[in-house]
Design a protein around this motif. Structure first.
Motif, PDB file in Angstrom:
ATOM      1  N   PRO A  24       0.826  -1.210   0.000  1.00 31.78           N
ATOM      2  CA  PRO A  24       0.000   0.000   0.000  1.00 31.78           C
ATOM      3  C   PRO A  24       0.856   1.255   0.000  1.00 31.78           C
ATOM      4  O   PRO A  24       1.970   1.268   0.514  1.00 31.78           O
ATOM      5  CB  PRO A  24      -0.803  -0.124   1.303  1.00 31.78           C
ATOM      6  CG  PRO A  24       0.022  -1.031   2.176  1.00 31.78           C
ATOM      7  CD  PRO A  24       0.700  -1.982   1.236  1.00 31.78           C
ATOM      8  N   THR A  25       0.326   2.319  -0.606  1.00 29.05           N
ATOM      9  CA  THR A  25       1.025   3.599  -0.606  1.00 29.05           C
ATOM     10  C   THR A  25       1.130   4.119   0.817  1.00 29.05           C
ATOM     11  O   THR A  25       0.150   4.115   1.560  1.00 29.05           O
ATOM     12  CB  THR A  25       0.261   4.621  -1.461  1.00 29.05           C
ATOM     13  OG1 THR A  25       0.162   4.115  -2.794  1.00 29.05           O
ATOM     14  CG2 THR A  25       0.980   5.963  -1.477  1.00 29.05           C
ATOM     15  N   PRO A  26       2.333   4.553   1.241  1.00 33.86           N
ATOM     16  CA  PRO A  26       2.468   5.061   2.611  1.00 33.86           C
ATOM     17  C   PRO A  26       1.544   6.243   2.861  1.00 33.86           C
ATOM     18  O   PRO A  26       1.247   7.028   1.962  1.00 33.86           O
ATOM     19  CB  PRO A  26       3.941   5.486   2.684  1.00 33.86           C
ATOM     20  CG  PRO A  26       4.623   4.705   1.618  1.00 33.86           C
ATOM     21  CD  PRO A  26       3.610   4.541   0.527  1.00 33.86           C
ATOM     22  N   GLU A  27       1.088   6.359   4.091  1.00 40.99           N
ATOM     23  CA  GLU A  27       0.237   7.469   4.478  1.00 40.99           C
ATOM     24  C   GLU A  27       1.043   8.766   4.498  1.00 40.99           C
ATOM     25  O   GLU A  27       2.262   8.751   4.714  1.00 40.99           O
ATOM     26  CB  GLU A  27      -0.361   7.213   5.860  1.00 40.99           C
ATOM     27  CG  GLU A  27      -1.382   6.092   5.900  1.00 40.99           C
ATOM     28  CD  GLU A  27      -2.615   6.419   5.074  1.00 40.99           C
ATOM     29  OE1 GLU A  27      -3.094   7.572   5.161  1.00 40.99           O
ATOM     30  OE2 GLU A  27      -3.074   5.529   4.333  1.00 40.99           O
ATOM     31  N   PRO A  28       0.399   9.907   4.279  1.00 42.07           N
ATOM     32  CA  PRO A  28       1.099  11.194   4.406  1.00 42.07           C
ATOM     33  C   PRO A  28       1.670  11.364   5.806  1.00 42.07           C
ATOM     34  O   PRO A  28       1.182  10.781   6.777  1.00 42.07           O
ATOM     35  CB  PRO A  28       0.002  12.226   4.121  1.00 42.07           C
ATOM     36  CG  PRO A  28      -1.050  11.487   3.374  1.00 42.07           C
ATOM     37  CD  PRO A  28      -1.010  10.083   3.887  1.00 42.07           C
ATOM     38  N   THR A  29       2.706  12.171   5.892  1.00 44.45           N
ATOM     39  CA  THR A  29       3.288  12.511   7.187  1.00 44.45           C
ATOM     40  C   THR A  29       3.168  14.020   7.387  1.00 44.45           C
ATOM     41  O   THR A  29       2.903  14.769   6.453  1.00 44.45           O
ATOM     42  CB  THR A  29       4.758  12.097   7.265  1.00 44.45           C
ATOM     43  OG1 THR A  29       5.498  12.788   6.237  1.00 44.45           O
ATOM     44  CG2 THR A  29       4.922  10.590   7.081  1.00 44.45           C
TER      45      THR A  29
END
Length: 259
Positions: A24-29
């Protein structure tokens, strides 16, 4: 499906060599820039959302952006009441500082990729009061392309429609794009009034430092006056990387003006 996709036994090869599921695409930080002038009550911090991952490095808040934010906060005379353009903005921290400190109009640009542009728009909405957002534009833009769409984002005025300050934060490592960046600066910067390009960067790959500096060689050949105005140390972005740590920990700030 073509015949090349089927072997002699009539079995579809895709059934034998299935592609593993993609992660999965990493979540925003999120990163927070805290102003170094706590006695000023106008604003105290800027919260920057960064895309979770991106091949154009938009998922980092670079040391150059932090140094840029502090420098712009200390030198509002460069942009207050004036028009500002940020190229390759990423999280757009420097441009947001100019907007919060009284730039007439600020345009934040990056490569025209939806994830990058939507993220900049999010940061504008998070940090710029609603009544001031009309003075901040967000636009996809490829360096070296015609600048007329960027100029059209500026409000009408009695003088030349152009930018008084152009921000380049940690971009000179794109060696193949030096000419394109300079072309945009030449065409978008005001010619009938004092105007400045600020270029902040770190030699993240010390063995390519000479190639980074070719940006300024090319600028001088095009009749720009180039002056180093700042050096500032930070913890290196990638401590495990090769090369002298002192070099990788230093942000350099340069000022370019036209003769």
């Amino acid at each position: 499906m073509s015949t090349e996709d089927v072997d002699d036994g009539g079995i579809f090869l895709g059934d034998m060599f299935t592609e593993p599921p993609r992660p999965p695409t990493p979540e925003p930080t999120f990163s927070t820039y805290e102003r170094e002038r706590p006695d000023d009550d106008d604003w105290r911090k800027i919260e920057i959302r960064l895309v979770g991952s991106h091949p154009l490095w938009g998922h980092y808040l670079w040391n150059a952006s932090l140094a840029f934010a502090s420098y712009l906060d200390d030198h509002p005379e460069l942009y207050q009441g004036k028009d500002v353009l940020e190229l390759g903005a990423g999280g757009a921290l420097p441009g947001l500082v100019s907007a919060k400190n009284g730039a007439r109009h600020t345009v934040l640009t990056d490569y025209p990729d939806r994830a990058l542009i939507d993220n900049i728009s999010y940061n504008v909405g998070r940090n710029i009061p609603e009544e001031a957002r009309a003075a901040v534009g967000v636009e996809g833009y490829i360096w070296g392309h015609p600048v007329e769409p960027l100029l059209q984002l500026l409000p009408d005025g009695s003088g030349e429609r152009a930018y008084d300050l152009i921000i380049l934060s940690d971009l000179v490592f794109n060696h193949s794009q030096h000419n394109a960046m300079l072309s945009t600066c030449v065409n978008a910067l005001a010619k009938t009034r004092p105007a400045t390009v600020l270029v902040f960067f770190t030699h993240h790959r010390p063995h390519f430092a000479a190639r980074d500096m070719e940006f300024f060689t090319k600028a001088r050949e095009q009749d720009w006056v180039c002056e180093e105005i700042l050096t500032r140390k930070y913890p290196p972005m990638f401590p495990e990387d090769p090369g002298e740590e002192e070099v990788r920990a230093t942000v350099h700030g340069w000022k370019l003006t036209r003769r």
